[in-house]
Design a protein around this motif. Sequence first.
Motif, short mmCIF file in Angstrom:
data_model
loop_
_atom_site.label_atom_id
_atom_site.label_comp_id
_atom_site.label_asym_id
_atom_site.label_seq_id
_atom_site.Cartn_x
_atom_site.Cartn_y
_atom_site.Cartn_z
N GLN A 193 0.93 -0.92 0.06
CA GLN A 193 -0.08 -0.02 -0.02
C GLN A 193 0.90 1.26 -0.17
OE1 GLN A 193 -3.31 0.19 -0.04
NE2 GLN A 193 -3.47 -1.98 -0.33
N ASN A 194 0.74 1.95 -1.04
CA ASN A 194 1.48 3.46 -0.91
C ASN A 194 3.02 3.13 -1.07
OD1 ASN A 194 -1.02 4.73 -0.97
ND2 ASN A 194 -1.03 4.66 1.16
N GLY A 195 3.47 2.12 -1.53
CA GLY A 195 4.88 1.95 -1.43
C GLY A 195 5.34 1.25 -0.17
N GLN A 196 4.54 0.88 0.50
CA GLN A 196 4.91 0.35 1.76
C GLN A 196 4.52 -1.30 1.84
OE1 GLN A 196 6.79 1.87 4.19
NE2 GLN A 196 5.34 2.17 5.53
N LEU A 197 5.63 -1.97 2.12
CA LEU A 197 5.44 -3.51 1.98
C LEU A 197 4.15 -3.78 3.31
CD1 LEU A 197 8.82 -5.13 1.54
CD2 LEU A 197 6.90 -4.81 -0.24
N GLU A 200 7.16 -7.90 4.52
CA GLU A 200 8.33 -7.51 5.12
C GLU A 200 8.97 -9.00 5.89
OE1 GLU A 200 7.76 -3.81 7.40
OE2 GLU A 200 8.84 -4.80 8.84
N GLY A 201 7.95 -9.72 6.73
CA GLY A 201 8.39 -10.53 7.41
C GLY A 201 9.11 -11.60 6.48
N PHE A 202 8.61 -11.91 5.19
CA PHE A 202 9.17 -13.00 4.35
C PHE A 202 10.66 -12.43 4.03
CE2 PHE A 202 6.47 -16.57 3.14
CZ PHE A 202 5.51 -16.34 3.99
N MET A 203 10.64 -11.20 3.79
CA MET A 203 12.02 -10.53 3.37
C MET A 203 12.95 -10.69 4.64
SD MET A 203 12.59 -6.81 1.70
CE MET A 203 12.43 -6.08 3.25
N LEU A 224 1.52 -15.91 1.24
CA LEU A 224 1.24 -14.52 1.81
C LEU A 224 -0.26 -14.41 1.74
CD1 LEU A 224 3.86 -12.57 -0.25
CD2 LEU A 224 3.71 -12.78 2.09
N MET A 225 -1.07 -14.83 0.80
CA MET A 225 -2.46 -14.63 0.73
C MET A 225 -3.24 -15.45 1.79
SD MET A 225 -2.28 -12.39 -1.25
CE MET A 225 -4.13 -11.57 -1.02
N LYS A 239 4.24 -7.65 14.27
CA LYS A 239 4.09 -6.19 13.77
C LYS A 239 2.68 -5.92 13.75
CE LYS A 239 6.17 -3.06 10.97
NZ LYS A 239 7.23 -2.72 9.84
N LEU A 240 1.80 -6.63 13.23
CA LEU A 240 0.38 -6.21 13.12
C LEU A 240 -0.14 -6.15 14.53
CD1 LEU A 240 -0.67 -8.85 10.29
CD2 LEU A 240 -0.76 -6.31 10.28
N ARG A 241 0.28 -6.89 15.52
CA ARG A 241 -0.24 -6.75 16.95
C ARG A 241 0.00 -5.30 17.29
NH1 ARG A 241 1.08 -12.10 17.49
NH2 ARG A 241 2.75 -11.59 18.85
N GLN A 242 1.31 -4.97 16.99
CA GLN A 242 1.80 -3.47 17.30
C GLN A 242 1.15 -2.37 16.46
OE1 GLN A 242 5.82 -4.14 16.71
NE2 GLN A 242 6.19 -5.69 18.16
N GLY A 243 0.43 -2.79 15.63
CA GLY A 243 -0.44 -1.72 14.88
C GLY A 243 0.31 -1.40 13.45
N GLY A 244 1.16 -2.20 13.13
CA GLY A 244 2.14 -2.07 11.74
C GLY A 244 1.17 -2.42 10.64
N ALA A 245 0.66 -1.64 9.75
CA ALA A 245 -0.29 -1.46 8.72
C ALA A 245 -1.63 -2.08 9.05
CB ALA A 245 0.38 -2.40 7.64
#
Length: 157
Positions: free
Chosen positions: A79-83, A88-91, A106-107, A151-157
Amino acid sequence: MRVQITINGEKHEADVEPRLLLVHMLRDVLRLTGTHIGCDTTHCGACTVLLDGRPVKSCTVFAVQADGRELMTVEGLEQNGQLHPLQEGFMQEHGLQCGYCTPGMLMTSYAFLKETPNPTEGDIRWAISGNLCRCTGYVNIVKSIQYAAAKLRQGGA
Ligand code: FES
Ligand code: FES
């Protein structure tokens, strides 16, 4: 038949034969080639997309069955150039080698983490059991999904 599908928030229309598989519409008609074909027989999960939010193997769905519905493909994660945290985790955790299975992983994981934000390792392994990876041995894939969950639990994306 005329088919209208909203894909990653954008409306798409095409005239298709009733026998056309959804994965072939995505890849060959709409040129959304992020969705992969690994087997064509519902085994590998490389073709997984979200149909109305639920993971489906798009080699096992006709394009006409998606008419009027919402689809999300791997191209919709960034989204908007943000992974997305999953990408990010897979990277970060080296969750891929050849990358062939990665769009499906991923899906599947995206839908799974929406329902199970704080999964155990066993939950993750069960969730991705319909997605086959021929390269990694799954250890780093599991770590990648754990990274994204945190990361999602911390509110990332
Ligand atoms: S290509 Fe659809 S499950 Fe393998
Ligand atoms: S990274 Fe090669 S099949 Fe999974």
